[in-house]
Design a protein around this motif. Structure first.
Motif, short mmCIF file in Angstrom:
data_model
loop_
_atom_site.label_atom_id
_atom_site.label_comp_id
_atom_site.label_asym_id
_atom_site.label_seq_id
_atom_site.Cartn_x
_atom_site.Cartn_y
_atom_site.Cartn_z
N ARG A 34 0.84 -1.20 0.00
CA ARG A 34 0.00 0.00 0.00
C ARG A 34 0.88 1.26 0.00
O ARG A 34 0.59 2.23 -0.72
CB ARG A 34 -0.93 0.00 1.20
N GLU A 35 1.94 1.25 0.78
CA GLU A 35 2.85 2.40 0.83
C GLU A 35 3.51 2.61 -0.54
O GLU A 35 3.65 3.76 -1.01
CB GLU A 35 3.91 2.20 1.91
N ALA A 36 3.92 1.51 -1.19
CA ALA A 36 4.53 1.62 -2.51
C ALA A 36 3.51 2.12 -3.53
O ALA A 36 3.83 2.93 -4.41
CB ALA A 36 5.09 0.26 -2.95
N LEU A 37 2.28 1.66 -3.40
CA LEU A 37 1.20 2.07 -4.31
C LEU A 37 0.96 3.58 -4.23
O LEU A 37 0.73 4.24 -5.25
CB LEU A 37 -0.07 1.31 -3.95
N GLN A 38 1.06 4.13 -3.03
CA GLN A 38 0.81 5.56 -2.84
C GLN A 38 1.90 6.42 -3.49
O GLN A 38 1.67 7.59 -3.78
CB GLN A 38 0.70 5.86 -1.35
N ARG A 39 3.08 5.84 -3.72
CA ARG A 39 4.18 6.59 -4.35
C ARG A 39 4.18 6.47 -5.87
O ARG A 39 4.97 7.13 -6.54
CB ARG A 39 5.52 6.11 -3.81
N LEU A 40 3.30 5.63 -6.40
CA LEU A 40 3.30 5.39 -7.84
C LEU A 40 2.89 6.63 -8.63
O LEU A 40 1.99 7.37 -8.24
CB LEU A 40 2.34 4.26 -8.19
N VAL A 41 3.60 6.83 -9.73
CA VAL A 41 3.21 7.82 -10.74
C VAL A 41 3.30 7.10 -12.09
O VAL A 41 3.92 6.04 -12.18
CB VAL A 41 4.15 9.06 -10.73
N PRO A 42 2.68 7.64 -13.13
CA PRO A 42 2.76 6.95 -14.43
C PRO A 42 4.20 6.80 -14.90
O PRO A 42 5.03 7.71 -14.73
CB PRO A 42 1.97 7.89 -15.36
N VAL A 43 4.51 5.64 -15.47
CA VAL A 43 5.86 5.40 -16.01
C VAL A 43 5.90 6.00 -17.41
O VAL A 43 5.63 5.33 -18.41
CB VAL A 43 6.19 3.89 -16.03
N THR A 44 6.20 7.29 -17.45
CA THR A 44 6.23 8.03 -18.71
C THR A 44 7.48 8.91 -18.73
O THR A 44 8.17 9.09 -17.72
CB THR A 44 5.00 8.95 -18.84
N LEU A 54 15.36 -14.36 -8.69
CA LEU A 54 15.29 -14.43 -10.14
C LEU A 54 14.63 -13.17 -10.73
O LEU A 54 15.13 -12.59 -11.70
CB LEU A 54 14.50 -15.66 -10.57
N LEU A 55 13.53 -12.75 -10.13
CA LEU A 55 12.83 -11.58 -10.65
C LEU A 55 13.61 -10.30 -10.43
O LEU A 55 13.57 -9.40 -11.27
CB LEU A 55 11.44 -11.49 -10.02
N PHE A 114 6.95 -0.96 -6.23
CA PHE A 114 5.68 -1.67 -6.10
C PHE A 114 5.84 -3.14 -6.49
O PHE A 114 5.37 -4.04 -5.78
CB PHE A 114 4.60 -1.03 -6.97
N HIS A 115 6.49 -3.37 -7.63
CA HIS A 115 6.65 -4.76 -8.07
C HIS A 115 7.50 -5.56 -7.08
O HIS A 115 7.22 -6.73 -6.82
CB HIS A 115 7.26 -4.80 -9.47
N ARG A 116 8.51 -4.93 -6.51
CA ARG A 116 9.36 -5.65 -5.57
C ARG A 116 8.57 -5.97 -4.29
O ARG A 116 8.73 -7.06 -3.71
CB ARG A 116 10.60 -4.83 -5.22
N ALA A 117 7.72 -5.07 -3.85
CA ALA A 117 6.88 -5.35 -2.68
C ALA A 117 5.95 -6.53 -2.98
O ALA A 117 5.72 -7.39 -2.12
CB ALA A 117 6.06 -4.11 -2.31
N LEU A 118 5.45 -6.59 -4.22
CA LEU A 118 4.60 -7.72 -4.62
C LEU A 118 5.42 -9.02 -4.62
O LEU A 118 4.95 -10.05 -4.13
CB LEU A 118 4.02 -7.43 -6.00
N TYR A 119 6.65 -8.96 -5.17
CA TYR A 119 7.49 -10.17 -5.19
C TYR A 119 7.74 -10.68 -3.78
O TYR A 119 7.67 -11.89 -3.52
CB TYR A 119 8.84 -9.87 -5.85
N PHE A 120 8.04 -9.78 -2.85
CA PHE A 120 8.32 -10.19 -1.47
C PHE A 120 7.10 -10.84 -0.84
O PHE A 120 7.23 -11.74 0.00
CB PHE A 120 8.79 -9.00 -0.63
N ALA A 121 5.91 -10.40 -1.23
CA ALA A 121 4.69 -10.98 -0.67
C ALA A 121 4.48 -12.42 -1.12
O ALA A 121 3.67 -13.14 -0.53
CB ALA A 121 3.49 -10.12 -1.07
N SER A 122 5.23 -12.87 -2.15
CA SER A 122 5.14 -14.27 -2.59
C SER A 122 5.81 -15.21 -1.59
O SER A 122 5.53 -16.41 -1.58
CB SER A 122 5.79 -14.45 -3.97
N HIS A 123 6.73 -14.69 -0.81
CA HIS A 123 7.48 -15.47 0.18
C HIS A 123 8.17 -16.69 -0.44
O HIS A 123 8.26 -17.75 0.16
CB HIS A 123 6.57 -15.89 1.34
N ASN A 124 8.68 -16.48 -1.66
CA ASN A 124 9.48 -17.49 -2.35
C ASN A 124 10.82 -16.85 -2.68
O ASN A 124 10.93 -16.07 -3.63
CB ASN A 124 8.77 -17.97 -3.62
N ASP A 125 11.85 -17.15 -1.88
CA ASP A 125 13.13 -16.46 -2.00
C ASP A 125 13.79 -16.69 -3.35
O ASP A 125 14.42 -15.77 -3.91
CB ASP A 125 14.09 -16.92 -0.89
#
Length: 233
Positions: free
Chosen positions: A114-124, A154-155, A138-149
Motif C-alpha cells: 500500500r505504501e509503494a502504491l501511494q508513491r506510484l506515478v505513471p511510467v512516462t 530471479l525476478l 511496487f513490483h518488488r513489494a509484490l514479489y516479497f509478498a510471494s514469500h518465495n526467496d
C-alpha cells in the motif's frame, strides 16, 4: 546512529566496484556500446584498478560488458533477442509471483504494498526516473509478498537487466503517453492480492507485462535490426 557507508555495505572493494559499474550500465549513465572508463572510475571510487577488473569479470559473466582487452571494455549492446528473452522470463514468473502473493501475503506485506502504491506515478517520459523507481518499488513489494526467496532473486535479476530496455521504451512514442492504464492496473493488482484472488491476479499481471515499455522497446529493436540487415552495402 551515523549512516552506514557504502564500503561497509559490501564485503570488498570488488563488490563496491561491481555495484557501481552495474548501476551505471543499468541506468544508462554508461550507454550501450560505450567504453567503460576503468581508470577514471577507480579514481572516483578511491581504489586501485584491480577491484575494477574484478568487477569487469563479473559483469562480463552476466553479459553486461564485452571485454576485448584489459583496456578495451565496452558496455554490451542492446539487442531484440536479449530483450525478448527477458520479456519471456517475466511473462513466466511475474504471474506466478502475483498468484503466490495473493495466497501468502501477510498484513505487513499489504502495508508495504500500500505504501509503494501511494508513491506510484505513471511510467512516462514526464516522470522519468521517479516513475521507474516507484514502479520497481511496487513490483518488488509484490514479489516479497510471494514469500518465495528463489523467485524473488530471479525476478530481481531479470528486473535489473530489463531496466536498460525499460528506459529505452521511455524515449519511444509510448513514453509520451499518459499510461494511466498501467497505473490503474497496479491498483487492481493490489486489490486482487488483498482479496486473495490468485488466478485473477496472475491473469492481470500477464496482461500488464504484455503492454509494458519493454514490449515497445522489443518492437523498436526488431525494426532497427531488420532495417540494418536489409540495408544495401
Amino acid at each position: 546512529m551515523a549512516p552506514t557507508s557504502v564500503t561497509n555495505v559490501f564485503s570488498s572493494k570488488g563488490d563496491v566496484a561491481y555495484a557501481e559499474v552495474r548501476r551505471l550500465i543499468l541506468t544508462g549513465e554508461l550507454p550501450a556500446g560505450s567504453r567503460v572508463p576503468q581508470y577514471e572510475l577507480a579514481d572516483r571510487l578511491s581504489m586501485s584498478i584491480t577491484p575494477l577488473r574484478e568487477a569487469i569479470r563479473r559483469l562480463s559473466s552476466e553479459g553486461l560488458v564485452a571485454v576485448e582487452s584489459h583496456r578495451d571494455v565496452r558496455v554490451a549492446a542492446m539487442s531484440a533477442d536479449e530483450a525478448q528473452q527477458l520479456f519471456e522470463v517475466r511473462l513466466a514468473l511475474d504471474p506466478t509471483a502475483a498468484e503466490l502473493a495473493a495466497i501468502r501475503r501477510t498484513d505487513h506485506d499489504i502495508l508495504i504494498m500500500r505504501e509503494a502504491l501511494q508513491r506510484l506515478v505513471p511510467v512516462t517520459r514526464q516522470w522519468g526516473e521517479e516513475g521507474l523507481l516507484a514502479h520497481r518499488d511496487f513490483h518488488r513489494a509484490l514479489y516479497f509478498a510471494s514469500h518465495n526467496d528463489v523467485l524473488i532473486r530471479l525476478l530481481d535479476d531479470v528486473w535489473d537487466k530489463s531496466d536498460r530496455y525499460r528506459r529505452m521504451g521511455l524515449e519511444l512514442p509510448p513514453g509520451d503517453e499518459p499510461r494511466t492504464r498501467d497505473l490503474n492496473e497496479h491498483h487492481q493488482l493490489f486489490d486482487l492480492i488483498v482479496a486473495g484472488d490468485g488466478p485473477a491476479a496472475a491473469t492481470l499481471m500477464r496482461a500488464h507485462i504484455t503492454e509494458s515499455l519493454t514490449a515497445a522497446a522489443i518492437r523498436e529493436l526488431q525494426e532497427r535490426e531488420h532495417t540494418t540487415a536489409h540495408r544495401p552495402v
